[in-house]
Design an enzyme around this catalytic site. Sequence first.
Site: not given
Length: 312
Positions: A139, A160, A172, A211
């Site tokens: 992450s 991801h 991602e 994130n």
Amino acid sequence: MSTQQSGTPSDAVPNGTAPEPIHRVGVVGAGLMGSGIAEVCARAGLDVLVSETGPEAVEAGRDRVTKSLAHAVRGGRLAPADSATSLRRIGFTTDLADLADRDIVIEAVAEDEQAKIEIFAALDKVVARPDAILASNTSSIPIMKLGTATGRARQVIGVHFFNPVPVLDLVELVPSLLTSDRTRDRAREFVGRALGKQVIHAKDRAGFVVNSLLVPYLLSAIRMLESGLASADDIDNGMVLGCAHPMGPLRLADLIGLDTLKAIADSMYAEHKEPLHAAPSLLLRMVDAGLLGRKTGRGFHDYSGGKESRPA
């Protein structure tokens, strides 16, 4: 540790040639993310082999996949026959060396930098195919740190996925400075065409795209609760009813897992030194107490009995 900085025959590809398709997928880790990745790969018709640490972890992973497929059947999203076929496509092993013949291996263990580095160093030794992609579902951990644990940094990339993997379309794609164009193109073809996911491209910076935006928001909600400005229910209801979010920030943190959220925040703070990335004291204490969210039955809300009942 070594890095592979120059092209090799396996990296060379003629201009205009389509990336070679991926048929055999390895997944390291059969937790919530690893089992979800294995499921979507199997549902896409791929040959999947999942590596875990022992028989109990294997059975837990198999159970996760079985229940998720059954849930898809009950929801009318998957035919019973397709569910059975998908399950047959997934094998399990406790020996990492069994991943030797995989076209791509996706690491999906806990968000622990040293553990991931050790896995990539081990995969570098056991994955025999010279053109195999070594991918991480991290992450937030920079892909360069994982790539330089191997002798094939050109073939290491971040892929991801988001939880729950069978439901959320986004992935991602995160190349490092050393990742080859061919690796990036093959990974994009695999995620976009084979798995039918929507790809966004991120730079190799802790937190990537999602994130980097999401984690400061979640940490801000925790600080608001910690300071007594509002209750957990009011914070969550405020964002759901006032901003049309599908889930409030504290319930979302519980879904992600508070230990995972802390690990992502720590990685982002270590790289960027932004105060908004620092884990609040309340989050630290809850992780210390084992109150990790839905997976433990209690986080900012209580999920005992399989459903949320009251704020923690």
